[in-house]
Design an enzyme around this catalytic site. Sequence first.
Site, mmCIF file in Angstrom:
data_model
loop_
_atom_site.group_PDB
_atom_site.id
_atom_site.type_symbol
_atom_site.label_atom_id
_atom_site.label_comp_id
_atom_site.label_asym_id
_atom_site.label_seq_id
_atom_site.Cartn_x
_atom_site.Cartn_y
_atom_site.Cartn_z
ATOM 1 N N ASP A 52 50.411 91.659 104.130
ATOM 2 C CA ASP A 52 50.410 91.993 103.015
ATOM 3 C C ASP A 52 51.200 91.326 102.126
ATOM 4 O OD1 ASP A 52 49.803 92.645 100.359
ATOM 5 O OD2 ASP A 52 50.981 94.450 100.270
ATOM 6 N N ASN A 79 45.325 79.583 100.244
ATOM 7 C CA ASN A 79 44.376 80.814 100.008
ATOM 8 C C ASN A 79 44.165 82.343 99.292
ATOM 9 O OD1 ASN A 79 41.079 80.145 99.249
ATOM 10 N ND2 ASN A 79 41.841 81.862 101.210
ATOM 11 N N TYR A 144 42.948 85.785 84.641
ATOM 12 C CA TYR A 144 42.881 85.496 86.285
ATOM 13 C C TYR A 144 43.831 83.509 86.018
ATOM 14 C CZ TYR A 144 40.476 82.449 89.859
ATOM 15 O OH TYR A 144 40.493 81.868 90.945
ATOM 16 N N LYS A 148 46.745 81.195 87.588
ATOM 17 C CA LYS A 148 46.260 80.099 88.295
ATOM 18 C C LYS A 148 46.776 78.737 87.780
ATOM 19 C CE LYS A 148 43.663 81.115 91.915
ATOM 20 N NZ LYS A 148 44.495 81.231 93.216
ATOM 21 N N ALA A 177 32.279 79.500 92.810
ATOM 22 C CA ALA A 177 32.251 79.333 94.213
ATOM 23 C C ALA A 177 31.564 80.476 94.891
ATOM 24 C CB ALA A 177 33.358 79.068 95.074
#
Length: 249
Positions: A52, A79, A144, A148, A177
């Site tokens: 985690d 990732n 989000y 990022k 994606a």
Amino acid sequence: MGAFDGLAALVTGGASGIGLATARLLSAEGARVAVLDLAGSGPDGMAYVRADISDDVSVRAAVATAVSALGGLDVLVNNAGIGAQGGVEDNSDDEWRRVLEVNVLGLVRVTRAALPALRSSAHAAIVNVCSIAATAGLPQRALYSASKGAVLSLTQAMAADLLPEGIRVNAVNPGTADTPWVGRLMDRAPDPAAERAALAARQPHGRLVTAEEVAAAVGYLASPSAASTTGAALAVDGGMQGLRLRAKD
């Protein structure tokens, strides 16, 4: 000869989507690959460590296990991450903390734990999977995008700090994606088919990006062939970041 023959790579979030495609590409190109994920199992033929990334103790133990299994570390692909929807007023403080805890601090924890091993490599490279949301204003993605945007700035700062030690740091900025997470997002929409069409249409090439296309960009930036590339962000977004096409008559 593969591009990663003799090298060892660790991919976080490597059990599905972009992470899985990246792990498979690195393995096919000759790397010894370990996957760090919360899922129950990893890809066949690769070392798998469950962890985690929001827990520093878990991360340090997992990275140590992976480095031991691989016999060292040359490439780290950060990732793992989670998504979020809504405008700036739509998420609670707890949700903001949860997403930043994973998307930003999780990357920090894994990198911090991996650096001692990377410092021993002659081909050390870190690739952070960022997002088009870091460079383009997208509706209903405030939290989000903030996470990022932090990853993009962190990538550049890390590149500056680590270059003297021979460690390159770059980012890949995927557009929307075709991954399991995006699939679940579309399934929750009132009209999933219309949502898919809308997401595809906002990318100039007219379709979703594939996980394999993102993995190919990660693979290039991580490879010794990119030895003069650091502090860069490679967009894999069908032209979304920079192109403004005219509507067809």
